[in-house]
Motif scaffolding. Structure first.
Motif, PDB file in Angstrom:
ATOM      1  N   GLY A 142      43.239  50.563  40.780  1.00 13.52           N
ATOM      2  CA  GLY A 142      44.085  49.644  40.012  1.00 13.52           C
ATOM      3  C   GLY A 142      43.642  48.197  40.154  1.00 13.52           C
ATOM      4  O   GLY A 142      42.848  47.856  41.033  1.00 13.52           O
ATOM      5  N   ILE A 143      44.179  47.360  39.272  1.00 15.79           N
ATOM      6  CA  ILE A 143      43.855  45.927  39.302  1.00 15.79           C
ATOM      7  C   ILE A 143      44.733  45.261  40.358  1.00 15.79           C
ATOM      8  O   ILE A 143      45.968  45.329  40.278  1.00 15.79           O
ATOM      9  N   PRO A 144      44.112  44.593  41.347  1.00 22.59           N
ATOM     10  CA  PRO A 144      44.914  43.888  42.353  1.00 22.59           C
ATOM     11  C   PRO A 144      45.578  42.642  41.760  1.00 22.59           C
ATOM     12  O   PRO A 144      44.925  41.831  41.094  1.00 22.59           O
ATOM     13  N   ILE A 145      46.875  42.534  41.976  1.00 22.99           N
ATOM     14  CA  ILE A 145      47.636  41.396  41.440  1.00 22.99           C
ATOM     15  C   ILE A 145      48.408  40.771  42.603  1.00 22.99           C
ATOM     16  O   ILE A 145      49.251  41.433  43.224  1.00 22.99           O
ATOM     17  N   GLU A 146      48.109  39.506  42.892  1.00 26.83           N
ATOM     18  CA  GLU A 146      48.810  38.834  44.003  1.00 26.83           C
ATOM     19  C   GLU A 146      50.098  38.225  43.456  1.00 26.83           C
ATOM     20  O   GLU A 146      50.081  37.510  42.450  1.00 26.83           O
ATOM     21  N   VAL A 147      51.201  38.533  44.122  1.00 21.08           N
ATOM     22  CA  VAL A 147      52.517  38.061  43.651  1.00 21.08           C
ATOM     23  C   VAL A 147      53.271  37.416  44.810  1.00 21.08           C
ATOM     24  O   VAL A 147      53.073  37.780  45.972  1.00 21.08           O
ATOM     25  N   ILE A 148      54.150  36.480  44.484  1.00 21.09           N
ATOM     26  CA  ILE A 148      54.993  35.944  45.558  1.00 21.09           C
ATOM     27  C   ILE A 148      55.981  37.053  45.961  1.00 21.09           C
ATOM     28  O   ILE A 148      56.409  37.846  45.105  1.00 21.09           O
ATOM     29  N   PRO A 149      56.329  37.133  47.257  1.00 29.36           N
ATOM     30  CA  PRO A 149      57.184  38.238  47.709  1.00 29.36           C
ATOM     31  C   PRO A 149      58.482  38.344  46.916  1.00 29.36           C
ATOM     32  O   PRO A 149      58.937  39.444  46.590  1.00 29.36           O
ATOM     33  N   PHE A 150      59.076  37.203  46.564  1.00 35.19           N
ATOM     34  CA  PHE A 150      60.345  37.162  45.831  1.00 35.19           C
ATOM     35  C   PHE A 150      60.271  37.938  44.507  1.00 35.19           C
ATOM     36  O   PHE A 150      61.270  38.487  44.037  1.00 35.19           O
ATOM     37  N   ASP A 202      48.944  46.861  43.030  1.00 38.51           N
ATOM     38  CA  ASP A 202      47.762  47.458  42.409  1.00 38.51           C
ATOM     39  C   ASP A 202      48.244  48.177  41.158  1.00 38.51           C
ATOM     40  O   ASP A 202      49.084  49.086  41.240  1.00 38.51           O
ATOM     41  N   ALA A 203      47.728  47.740  40.011  1.00 37.34           N
ATOM     42  CA  ALA A 203      48.247  48.254  38.738  1.00 37.34           C
ATOM     43  C   ALA A 203      47.165  49.033  37.995  1.00 37.34           C
ATOM     44  O   ALA A 203      46.080  48.500  37.720  1.00 37.34           O
ATOM     45  N   ASP A 204      47.493  50.268  37.654  1.00 34.16           N
ATOM     46  CA  ASP A 204      46.530  51.153  36.987  1.00 34.16           C
ATOM     47  C   ASP A 204      46.683  51.043  35.472  1.00 34.16           C
ATOM     48  O   ASP A 204      47.706  51.451  34.917  1.00 34.16           O
ATOM     49  N   PHE A 205      45.651  50.487  34.840  1.00 33.14           N
ATOM     50  CA  PHE A 205      45.651  50.354  33.375  1.00 33.14           C
ATOM     51  C   PHE A 205      44.646  51.288  32.722  1.00 33.14           C
ATOM     52  O   PHE A 205      44.388  51.175  31.526  1.00 33.14           O
ATOM     53  N   GLY A 206      44.037  52.176  33.510  1.00 31.40           N
ATOM     54  CA  GLY A 206      42.990  53.037  32.947  1.00 31.40           C
ATOM     55  C   GLY A 206      41.739  52.210  32.691  1.00 31.40           C
ATOM     56  O   GLY A 206      41.370  51.355  33.499  1.00 31.40           O
ATOM     57  N   LEU A 207      41.106  52.436  31.543  1.00 26.30           N
ATOM     58  CA  LEU A 207      39.909  51.669  31.189  1.00 26.30           C
ATOM     59  C   LEU A 207      40.318  50.308  30.645  1.00 26.30           C
ATOM     60  O   LEU A 207      41.200  50.214  29.783  1.00 26.30           O
TER      61      LEU A 207
END
Ligand SMILES: O=C[C@H](O)[C@H](O)[C@H](O)COP(=O)(O)O
Length: 252
Positions: A142-150, A202-207
């Motif tokens: 998946g695509i790693p995405i950094e987010v604030i904990p809130f 981690d978000a899975d978007f496929g291709l």
């Protein structure tokens, strides 16, 4: 599947070739990425020390690379003092034909992207398993995405609703229903916490057929700090091959 030793030797080859070709005596400010491949690049920098600029300053992208550079005896600096860099070298999780990359497998992509953007030239180093036509072919985490904990749970929900909503990212990815999960630590109870105190989805978007479009949509979600899609940033990528050789690609 390639054996671990072949993979390590491929990482080593790519790292040495990139360092030898690009970290010339003219490079005075060098961005240094994170991960397992960059370890070989730092070792090569150490071997080449006599051929480097005498006042070389390295700008690390993580706690990991900072420690490695200090142990290797390099002067480390930061972007407060050196906002413009001659060059940055970094690893990647996957690299497509245009040299768009997925990064963040080690949760370091926020600082890595800032450092890469500060550099006049950005070079990727990777083993052959990371080379693909379209992002998502090889990297399945998946695509790693950094987010604030809130915001992690609202961002997760927004990602999972993307396909049902007006889908601003229509056509950018193949997954009919994207899914995101909070990255959990392995030697600690609870989630991975980044060097900047944030969490990783981690978000899975496929291709990923249109990484820039997807990047734009994800960055618009409130609470997202940075996305591990590096679009149009790399000038060159070095891939270590299984036969011990190295190949080098420019964006096509
Ligand atoms: O967050 C980590 C970085 O983006 C790394 O550069 C990337 O995950 C590649 O790491 P490795 O060289 O260990 O495959």
């Amino acid at each position: 599947m390639a054996s671990p030793s072949l993979v390590e030797s491929a990482k080593l080859q790519a790292a040495c070739q990139a360092v030898d070709n690009h970290v010339t005596p003219g490079v005075r400010r060098l961005g240094v990425g994170s991960g397992s491949t960059i370890v070989y690049a730092i070792e090569r920098l150490k071997e080449n020390r006599n051929d480097l600029h005498p006042d070389l300053v390295c700008i690390p992208t993580s706690f990991q690379s900072r420690m490695l550079l200090i142990e290797a005896g390099f002067r480390v600096g930061d972007l407060d003092e050196f906002p413009e860099l001659d060059l940055a070298i970094d690893g990647a999780d996957e690299i497509d034909a245009q040299l768009n990359a997925i990064k963040g497998g080690g949760a370091a992509h926020l600082r890595e992207k800032v450092v890469a953007a500060a550099a006049r030239s950005f070079i990727l180093i990777a083993d052959h398993r990371k080379d693909s036509k379209t992002l998502g072919e090889q990297w399945k985490k998946g695509i790693p995405i950094e987010v604030i904990p809130f915001a992690y749970n609202t961002v997760k929900a927004k990602i999972e609703q993307l396909a049902d909503s007006t889908d601003l990212a229509k056509g950018a990815y193949s997954a009919p229903a994207p899914r995101a999960h909070l990255r959990m630590a392995t030697a600690k109870a609870g989630p991975v916490v980044t060097d900047s105190g944030n969490l990783i989805l981690d978000a899975d978007f496929g291709l990923i057929r249109d990484p820039l479009k997807l990047l734009g949509v994800l960055k618009m979600l409130p609470g997202v700090v940075e996305v591990g899609l590096f679009c149009g940033m790399a000038n060159k990528a070095y891939f270590g091959l299984a036969d011990g050789s190295t190949t080098c690609r420019m964006p096509c």
